[in-house]
Design a protein around this motif. Structure first.
Motif, PDB file in Angstrom:
ATOM      1  N   GLN A 108       0.836  -1.206   0.000  1.00  0.00           N
ATOM      2  CA  GLN A 108       0.000   0.000   0.000  1.00  0.00           C
ATOM      3  C   GLN A 108       0.871   1.256   0.000  1.00  0.00           C
ATOM      4  O   GLN A 108       0.595   2.227  -0.725  1.00  0.00           O
ATOM      5  N   GLY A 136       1.014   3.853  -3.000  1.00  0.00           N
ATOM      6  CA  GLY A 136       0.612   5.222  -2.686  1.00  0.00           C
ATOM      7  C   GLY A 136       1.639   6.240  -3.152  1.00  0.00           C
ATOM      8  O   GLY A 136       1.300   7.266  -3.752  1.00  0.00           O
ATOM      9  N   LEU A 137       2.920   5.949  -2.931  1.00  0.00           N
ATOM     10  CA  LEU A 137       3.981   6.843  -3.394  1.00  0.00           C
ATOM     11  C   LEU A 137       4.010   6.911  -4.919  1.00  0.00           C
ATOM     12  O   LEU A 137       4.229   7.973  -5.508  1.00  0.00           O
ATOM     13  N   LEU A 163       1.169   9.163  -6.063  1.00  0.00           N
ATOM     14  CA  LEU A 163       1.490  10.579  -5.838  1.00  0.00           C
ATOM     15  C   LEU A 163       2.443  11.096  -6.916  1.00  0.00           C
ATOM     16  O   LEU A 163       2.299  12.224  -7.399  1.00  0.00           O
ATOM     17  N   TRP A 164       3.402  10.255  -7.303  1.00  0.00           N
ATOM     18  CA  TRP A 164       4.310  10.642  -8.386  1.00  0.00           C
ATOM     19  C   TRP A 164       3.546  10.792  -9.704  1.00  0.00           C
ATOM     20  O   TRP A 164       3.779  11.731 -10.471  1.00  0.00           O
ATOM     21  N   GLY A 211      -3.812  11.889  -6.858  1.00  0.00           N
ATOM     22  CA  GLY A 211      -3.484  12.568  -5.610  1.00  0.00           C
ATOM     23  C   GLY A 211      -4.269  12.030  -4.428  1.00  0.00           C
ATOM     24  O   GLY A 211      -3.709  11.757  -3.358  1.00  0.00           O
ATOM     25  N   VAL A 212      -5.575  11.846  -4.621  1.00  0.00           N
ATOM     26  CA  VAL A 212      -6.431  11.346  -3.536  1.00  0.00           C
ATOM     27  C   VAL A 212      -6.073   9.900  -3.193  1.00  0.00           C
ATOM     28  O   VAL A 212      -5.901   9.543  -2.020  1.00  0.00           O
ATOM     29  N   GLY A 229      -3.277   8.273  -3.850  1.00  0.00           N
ATOM     30  CA  GLY A 229      -1.939   8.187  -3.295  1.00  0.00           C
ATOM     31  C   GLY A 229      -1.909   8.549  -1.829  1.00  0.00           C
ATOM     32  O   GLY A 229      -1.282   7.857  -1.008  1.00  0.00           O
ATOM     33  N   SER A 230      -2.605   9.611  -1.452  1.00  0.00           N
ATOM     34  CA  SER A 230      -2.641  10.031  -0.052  1.00  0.00           C
ATOM     35  C   SER A 230      -3.301   8.965   0.817  1.00  0.00           C
ATOM     36  O   SER A 230      -2.818   8.642   1.921  1.00  0.00           O
ATOM     37  N   LYS A 231      -4.400   8.397   0.315  1.00  0.00           N
ATOM     38  CA  LYS A 231      -5.108   7.371   1.085  1.00  0.00           C
ATOM     39  C   LYS A 231      -4.242   6.131   1.283  1.00  0.00           C
ATOM     40  O   LYS A 231      -4.155   5.572   2.387  1.00  0.00           O
ATOM     41  N   VAL A 282      -0.900   5.816   1.007  1.00  0.00           N
ATOM     42  CA  VAL A 282       0.257   6.085   1.855  1.00  0.00           C
ATOM     43  C   VAL A 282      -0.171   6.052   3.329  1.00  0.00           C
ATOM     44  O   VAL A 282       0.519   5.478   4.185  1.00  0.00           O
ATOM     45  N   GLY A 283      -1.320   6.662   3.618  1.00  0.00           N
ATOM     46  CA  GLY A 283      -1.825   6.635   4.990  1.00  0.00           C
ATOM     47  C   GLY A 283      -2.073   5.221   5.485  1.00  0.00           C
ATOM     48  O   GLY A 283      -1.733   4.879   6.620  1.00  0.00           O
TER      49      GLY A 283
END
Length: 224
Positions: free
Chosen positions: A79, A83-84, A87-88, A209-210, A212-214, A216-217
């Motif tokens: 995950q 996620g990273l 984001l990239w 973006g959404v 990736g943030s989720k 990564v979290g």
């Protein structure tokens, strides 16, 4: 079951938000063989998402992702890595978006679907769901995530089915519109196609973006 499905809901929505596959099914629906090709493309999409998600769920469930610490850490690492990556991709999409007032380039594939028969439509539906790196990553993440969240047995099967249903809403919506509205759907579908082609980069930037943030979290549990 519901909590496990809820963990994977963002991934399912991420698959559903796929502008170019939606444009593809719209073009098939308005082609001479549209009444056959559109539903067949949707069938291929559903099968592809179901296979990817189901296999990922089965593998993670067999490895006791919900209770085995090392397997759970592996899921968290996946995950975090995905996620990273997303984001990239969000940054990449943002930087490659068309300049204001510039007409976005039309992919060659979109100009070829008029000549497709049902066999090619089915194959394209499978490829659009299974060979797309975004959908591949999200389906694997969703399937493994549901297993790690505790879904198993019949509850796991239902969770996977719900995931596939949500993931197919985007591609399925134009097919339903044509079935309900018939010939009157042409104008609606044409406006959808125009908007999706023009705003593909923006939609994908926000989506990556959404997601990736989720993700990564979700993967930060690896660090704790």
């Amino acid at each position: 079951m519901w909590s496990s499905f809820g963990e994977a809901l963002p991934q399912a929505v991420g698959i559903a938000v796929s502008p170019l596959p939606v444009v593809l099914v719209i073009l098939m629906l308005v082609s001479p063989r549209g009444r056959a090709n559109g539903p067949v493309f949707l069938a291929g999409w559903i099968v592809g998402v179901a296979v990817l998600t189901g296999v990922a769920f089965a593998v993670a469930d067999a490895a006791d992702a919900a209770t085995d610490a090392s397997t759970a850490e592996g899921v968290d690492a996946m995950q975090l890595g995905l996620g990273l990556l997303f984001l990239w991709l969000a940054v990449k999409q943002f930087r490659s978006r068309p300049a204001p007032g510039t007409e976005p380039a039309t992919p060659k594939l979109l100009r070829a679907v008029d000549s497709f028969g049902p066999g090619k439509a089915l194959g394209l539906g499978l490829a659009a769901s299974m060979a797309n790196p975004k959908n591949l990553s999200l389906a694997i993440s969703g399937g493994a995530g549901m297993a790690a969240a505790g879904a198993t047995g019949s509850d796991g099967v239902v969770a996977v089915i719900l995931f596939v249903v949500v993931a197919s809403i985007g591609v399925g919506a134009p097919v339903v519109v044509q079935l309900v509205m018939g010939d009157r759907s042409a104008g609606v579908l044409a406006s959808w196609k125009t908007w999706l082609v023009a705003n593909n980069a923006t939609v994908m930037t926000v989506l990556f973006g959404v997601l990736g943030s989720k993700m990564v979290g979700a993967g930060l549990g690896l660090l704790g």
